[in-house]
Design a protein around this motif. Structure first.
Motif, mmCIF file in Angstrom:
data_model
loop_
_atom_site.group_PDB
_atom_site.id
_atom_site.type_symbol
_atom_site.label_atom_id
_atom_site.label_comp_id
_atom_site.label_asym_id
_atom_site.label_seq_id
_atom_site.Cartn_x
_atom_site.Cartn_y
_atom_site.Cartn_z
ATOM 1 N N VAL A 120 10.048 46.950 -61.862
ATOM 2 C CA VAL A 120 9.322 48.048 -62.506
ATOM 3 C C VAL A 120 9.291 49.245 -61.560
ATOM 4 N N TYR A 121 9.596 50.419 -62.111
ATOM 5 C CA TYR A 121 9.510 51.664 -61.356
ATOM 6 C C TYR A 121 8.342 52.448 -61.928
ATOM 7 N N GLU A 122 7.294 52.623 -61.127
ATOM 8 C CA GLU A 122 6.088 53.315 -61.603
ATOM 9 C C GLU A 122 5.489 54.131 -60.469
ATOM 10 N N GLY A 123 5.116 55.361 -60.766
ATOM 11 C CA GLY A 123 4.482 56.213 -59.765
ATOM 12 C C GLY A 123 5.364 56.438 -58.555
ATOM 13 N N GLN A 124 6.650 56.598 -58.777
ATOM 14 C CA GLN A 124 7.651 56.797 -57.734
ATOM 15 C C GLN A 124 7.722 55.631 -56.758
ATOM 16 N N LYS A 125 7.331 54.434 -57.214
ATOM 17 C CA LYS A 125 7.415 53.224 -56.401
ATOM 18 C C LYS A 125 8.107 52.138 -57.202
ATOM 19 N N LEU A 126 8.816 51.292 -56.503
ATOM 20 C CA LEU A 126 9.577 50.214 -57.114
ATOM 21 C C LEU A 126 8.912 48.882 -56.781
ATOM 22 N N TYR A 127 8.722 48.047 -57.798
ATOM 23 C CA TYR A 127 8.088 46.739 -57.626
ATOM 24 C C TYR A 127 8.940 45.662 -58.272
ATOM 25 N N CYS A 128 8.939 44.452 -57.691
ATOM 26 C CA CYS A 128 9.537 43.313 -58.379
ATOM 27 C C CYS A 128 8.562 42.902 -59.490
ATOM 28 N N ASP A 129 9.030 42.107 -60.428
ATOM 29 C CA ASP A 129 8.181 41.708 -61.560
ATOM 30 C C ASP A 129 6.919 40.979 -61.095
ATOM 31 N N ASN A 130 7.049 40.100 -60.103
ATOM 32 C CA ASN A 130 5.894 39.328 -59.634
ATOM 33 C C ASN A 130 4.820 40.222 -59.019
ATOM 34 N N CYS A 131 5.200 41.126 -58.148
ATOM 35 C CA CYS A 131 4.224 42.008 -57.500
ATOM 36 C C CYS A 131 3.576 42.950 -58.511
ATOM 37 N N TYR A 132 4.349 43.444 -59.462
ATOM 38 C CA TYR A 132 3.788 44.337 -60.471
ATOM 39 C C TYR A 132 2.766 43.596 -61.324
ATOM 40 N N THR A 133 3.090 42.379 -61.728
ATOM 41 C CA THR A 133 2.182 41.583 -62.548
ATOM 42 C C THR A 133 0.898 41.280 -61.778
ATOM 43 N N ASN A 134 1.013 40.891 -60.529
ATOM 44 C CA ASN A 134 -0.167 40.563 -59.715
ATOM 45 C C ASN A 134 -1.038 41.776 -59.460
ATOM 46 N N GLU A 135 -0.436 42.936 -59.280
ATOM 47 C CA GLU A 135 -1.193 44.153 -58.988
ATOM 48 C C GLU A 135 -1.889 44.722 -60.227
ATOM 49 N N HIS A 136 -1.344 44.462 -61.415
ATOM 50 C CA HIS A 136 -1.871 45.057 -62.641
ATOM 51 C C HIS A 136 -2.521 44.045 -63.566
#
Length: 43
Positions: A25-41
């Motif tokens: 996922v690319y959000e807020g000019q930052k790139l995340y793997c699916d796992n980190c994005y899910t855990n953060e959100h």
């Protein structure tokens, strides 16, 4: 086809574009793997 896009902001794992689809996922000019994005959100 698999191309390196960048590295996850959370865990620093490589994030790839595979066959035209971003494997993360690319959000807020930052790139995340699916796992980190899910855990953060989590709600």
């Amino acid at each position: 086809m698999k191309e390196l896009v960048g590295y996850c902001e959370g865990c620093k794992k490589p994030v790839y574009c595979e066959n035209g689809f971003l494997n993360g996922v690319y959000e807020g000019q930052k790139l995340y793997c699916d796992n980190c994005y899910t855990n953060e959100h989590k709600s």
